[in-house]
Design a protein around this motif. Structure first.
Motif, PDB file in Angstrom:
ATOM      1  N   ASN A  75     -14.773   0.215  -8.904  1.00  0.00           N
ATOM      2  CA  ASN A  75     -15.371  -1.098  -8.647  1.00  0.00           C
ATOM      3  C   ASN A  75     -14.317  -2.180  -8.385  1.00  0.00           C
ATOM      4  O   ASN A  75     -13.134  -2.013  -8.690  1.00  0.00           O
ATOM      5  CB  ASN A  75     -16.368  -1.499  -9.743  1.00  0.00           C
ATOM      6  CG  ASN A  75     -15.686  -1.843 -11.059  1.00  0.00           C
ATOM      7  OD1 ASN A  75     -14.590  -2.382 -11.067  1.00  0.00           O
ATOM      8  ND2 ASN A  75     -16.343  -1.527 -12.157  1.00  0.00           N
ATOM      9  N   ALA A  76     -14.781  -3.285  -7.821  1.00  0.00           N
ATOM     10  CA  ALA A  76     -13.879  -4.351  -7.370  1.00  0.00           C
ATOM     11  C   ALA A  76     -13.069  -4.940  -8.524  1.00  0.00           C
ATOM     12  O   ALA A  76     -11.887  -5.276  -8.366  1.00  0.00           O
ATOM     13  CB  ALA A  76     -14.692  -5.444  -6.670  1.00  0.00           C
ATOM     14  N   GLU A  77     -13.707  -5.047  -9.680  1.00  0.00           N
ATOM     15  CA  GLU A  77     -13.027  -5.644 -10.836  1.00  0.00           C
ATOM     16  C   GLU A  77     -11.810  -4.816 -11.254  1.00  0.00           C
ATOM     17  O   GLU A  77     -10.724  -5.352 -11.524  1.00  0.00           O
ATOM     18  CB  GLU A  77     -14.018  -5.744 -11.993  1.00  0.00           C
ATOM     19  CG  GLU A  77     -13.533  -6.621 -13.119  1.00  0.00           C
ATOM     20  CD  GLU A  77     -14.507  -6.604 -14.293  1.00  0.00           C
ATOM     21  OE1 GLU A  77     -14.153  -7.156 -15.335  1.00  0.00           O
ATOM     22  OE2 GLU A  77     -15.606  -6.032 -14.159  1.00  0.00           O
ATOM     23  N   ILE A  78     -12.000  -3.506 -11.284  1.00  0.00           N
ATOM     24  CA  ILE A  78     -10.899  -2.602 -11.654  1.00  0.00           C
ATOM     25  C   ILE A  78      -9.777  -2.691 -10.622  1.00  0.00           C
ATOM     26  O   ILE A  78      -8.589  -2.755 -10.958  1.00  0.00           O
ATOM     27  CB  ILE A  78     -11.404  -1.127 -11.719  1.00  0.00           C
ATOM     28  CG1 ILE A  78     -12.384  -0.946 -12.864  1.00  0.00           C
ATOM     29  CG2 ILE A  78     -10.239  -0.153 -11.853  1.00  0.00           C
ATOM     30  CD1 ILE A  78     -11.775  -1.003 -14.243  1.00  0.00           C
ATOM     31  N   MET A  79     -10.171  -2.701  -9.365  1.00  0.00           N
ATOM     32  CA  MET A  79      -9.158  -2.767  -8.301  1.00  0.00           C
ATOM     33  C   MET A  79      -8.368  -4.079  -8.380  1.00  0.00           C
ATOM     34  O   MET A  79      -7.141  -4.097  -8.232  1.00  0.00           O
ATOM     35  CB  MET A  79      -9.829  -2.658  -6.924  1.00  0.00           C
ATOM     36  CG  MET A  79     -10.327  -1.273  -6.606  1.00  0.00           C
ATOM     37  SD  MET A  79      -8.992  -0.049  -6.532  1.00  0.00           S
ATOM     38  CE  MET A  79      -8.178  -0.554  -5.015  1.00  0.00           C
ATOM     39  N   GLN A  80      -9.077  -5.168  -8.621  1.00  0.00           N
ATOM     40  CA  GLN A  80      -8.417  -6.474  -8.694  1.00  0.00           C
ATOM     41  C   GLN A  80      -7.452  -6.524  -9.878  1.00  0.00           C
ATOM     42  O   GLN A  80      -6.321  -6.999  -9.760  1.00  0.00           O
ATOM     43  CB  GLN A  80      -9.458  -7.579  -8.820  1.00  0.00           C
ATOM     44  CG  GLN A  80      -8.824  -8.953  -8.781  1.00  0.00           C
ATOM     45  CD  GLN A  80      -9.838 -10.056  -8.606  1.00  0.00           C
ATOM     46  OE1 GLN A  80     -11.036  -9.823  -8.786  1.00  0.00           O
ATOM     47  NE2 GLN A  80      -9.374 -11.233  -8.257  1.00  0.00           N
ATOM     48  N   LEU A  81      -7.922  -6.013 -10.995  1.00  0.00           N
ATOM     49  CA  LEU A  81      -7.085  -5.989 -12.198  1.00  0.00           C
ATOM     50  C   LEU A  81      -5.841  -5.137 -11.976  1.00  0.00           C
ATOM     51  O   LEU A  81      -4.714  -5.543 -12.281  1.00  0.00           O
ATOM     52  CB  LEU A  81      -7.920  -5.405 -13.350  1.00  0.00           C
ATOM     53  CG  LEU A  81      -7.360  -5.578 -14.743  1.00  0.00           C
ATOM     54  CD1 LEU A  81      -7.533  -7.019 -15.200  1.00  0.00           C
ATOM     55  CD2 LEU A  81      -8.098  -4.653 -15.712  1.00  0.00           C
ATOM     56  N   HIS A  82      -6.067  -3.971 -11.444  1.00  0.00           N
ATOM     57  CA  HIS A  82      -4.973  -3.028 -11.232  1.00  0.00           C
ATOM     58  C   HIS A  82      -3.946  -3.574 -10.241  1.00  0.00           C
ATOM     59  O   HIS A  82      -2.739  -3.441 -10.431  1.00  0.00           O
ATOM     60  CB  HIS A  82      -5.560  -1.711 -10.713  1.00  0.00           C
ATOM     61  CG  HIS A  82      -4.661  -0.533 -10.903  1.00  0.00           C
ATOM     62  ND1 HIS A  82      -5.043   0.738 -10.601  1.00  0.00           N
ATOM     63  CD2 HIS A  82      -3.389  -0.437 -11.349  1.00  0.00           C
ATOM     64  CE1 HIS A  82      -4.044   1.574 -10.855  1.00  0.00           C
ATOM     65  NE2 HIS A  82      -3.031   0.885 -11.312  1.00  0.00           N
ATOM     66  N   HIS A  83      -4.437  -4.204  -9.181  1.00  0.00           N
ATOM     67  CA  HIS A  83      -3.527  -4.707  -8.155  1.00  0.00           C
ATOM     68  C   HIS A  83      -2.901  -6.039  -8.547  1.00  0.00           C
ATOM     69  O   HIS A  83      -1.682  -6.182  -8.598  1.00  0.00           O
ATOM     70  CB  HIS A  83      -4.305  -4.856  -6.829  1.00  0.00           C
ATOM     71  CG  HIS A  83      -3.493  -5.408  -5.707  1.00  0.00           C
ATOM     72  ND1 HIS A  83      -3.631  -6.703  -5.260  1.00  0.00           N
ATOM     73  CD2 HIS A  83      -2.515  -4.861  -4.943  1.00  0.00           C
ATOM     74  CE1 HIS A  83      -2.794  -6.918  -4.262  1.00  0.00           C
ATOM     75  NE2 HIS A  83      -2.102  -5.821  -4.047  1.00  0.00           N
ATOM     76  N   SER A  84      -3.747  -7.016  -8.875  1.00  0.00           N
ATOM     77  CA  SER A  84      -3.236  -8.379  -9.066  1.00  0.00           C
ATOM     78  C   SER A  84      -2.594  -8.600 -10.433  1.00  0.00           C
ATOM     79  O   SER A  84      -1.818  -9.541 -10.607  1.00  0.00           O
ATOM     80  CB  SER A  84      -4.351  -9.400  -8.845  1.00  0.00           C
ATOM     81  OG  SER A  84      -5.298  -9.307  -9.868  1.00  0.00           O
ATOM     82  N   LYS A  85      -2.912  -7.765 -11.399  1.00  0.00           N
ATOM     83  CA  LYS A  85      -2.288  -7.920 -12.723  1.00  0.00           C
ATOM     84  C   LYS A  85      -1.259  -6.817 -12.983  1.00  0.00           C
ATOM     85  O   LYS A  85      -0.097  -7.076 -13.256  1.00  0.00           O
ATOM     86  CB  LYS A  85      -3.358  -7.868 -13.832  1.00  0.00           C
ATOM     87  CG  LYS A  85      -4.445  -8.895 -13.681  1.00  0.00           C
ATOM     88  CD  LYS A  85      -3.974 -10.275 -14.066  1.00  0.00           C
ATOM     89  CE  LYS A  85      -5.140 -11.259 -14.012  1.00  0.00           C
ATOM     90  NZ  LYS A  85      -4.689 -12.646 -13.943  1.00  0.00           N
TER      91      LYS A  85
END
Ligand code: FE2
Length: 201
Positions: A75-85
């Motif tokens: 999901n988008a939340e996991i991807m955002q967390l993984h990439h941006s954090k």
């Protein structure tokens, strides 16, 4: 070591890292062509002292797709967390370690230079691994085909065997291990490999 089409990205990411890791911070914008020439004739320390040596900061690469592109698998939340954090943290810490390295080199502080090796390896490895990883994901999924499929069948017997071998290697690794399917240029065969932590190999 990486698989299929990502070989170019990985080598350039690795090259960028190691080239950059060796640079000194001079605080000026450099002209690469001149610098290559100058670097060949003058020691780095002299260049840094003269303000002629510069170091590029690493930056977080953009994803080649939207955060939500891999849903419903990721999901988008996991991807955002993984990439941006997560990935961003590796990039930030790599830059910090390199700044410290540059300072230590300036001072000729050998013990600090040596003590920075694990941080450079860990964060540099994390940055490179993630940069390759993003490029290998696809919302379309799919199975290996063509030359890649033929090579997998030749070297592993089947795609299933290859997956099983790679999974078995990485699942046994403590913590966040990484596994790769790569091409061994010397042997001319595909090969699976793993690292126990992002920067450990
Ligand atoms: Fe990660």
């Amino acid at each position: 070591m990486t698989c299929c089409k990502q070989q170019d990205e990985s080598s350039s990411a690795a090259e960028e890292y190691w080239n950059t890791a060796a640079w000194h911070s001079g605080g000026v914008v450099c002209w690469e062509g001149i610098m290559l020439l100058v670097r060949a004739f003058l020691p780095a320390r002299s260049l840094a002292a003269a303000g002629l040596w510069c170091r590029q900061k690493h930056t977080l690469p953009d994803l080649p797709y939207d955060y939500g592109a891999l849903e419903p698998t990721i999901n988008a939340e996991i991807m955002q967390l993984h990439h941006s954090k997560h990935h961003q943290t590796y990039v930030n810490n790599l830059n910090v370690a390199e700044e410290k390295l540059a300072e230590a080199k300036e001072k000729g502080d050998v013990s600090t230079i040596i003590s920075l090796a694990p941080a450079l390896k860990f964060n540099g490895g994390g940055h490179i691994n993630h940069s390759i990883f993003w490029q290998n994901l696809s919302p379309d999924g799919g199975e290996p085909e063509g030359e890649l499929l033929a090579a997998i069948n030749r070297d592993f017997g089947s795609v299933e065997n290859m997956k099983n071998q790679l999974s078995a290697q990485t699942v046994a690794v403590q913590g966040s291990g990484w596994g790769w399917l790569g091409y061994n240029k010397q042997k001319g065969t595909l090969q699976s490999c793993y690292v126990s932590k992002p920067g450990s190999s």
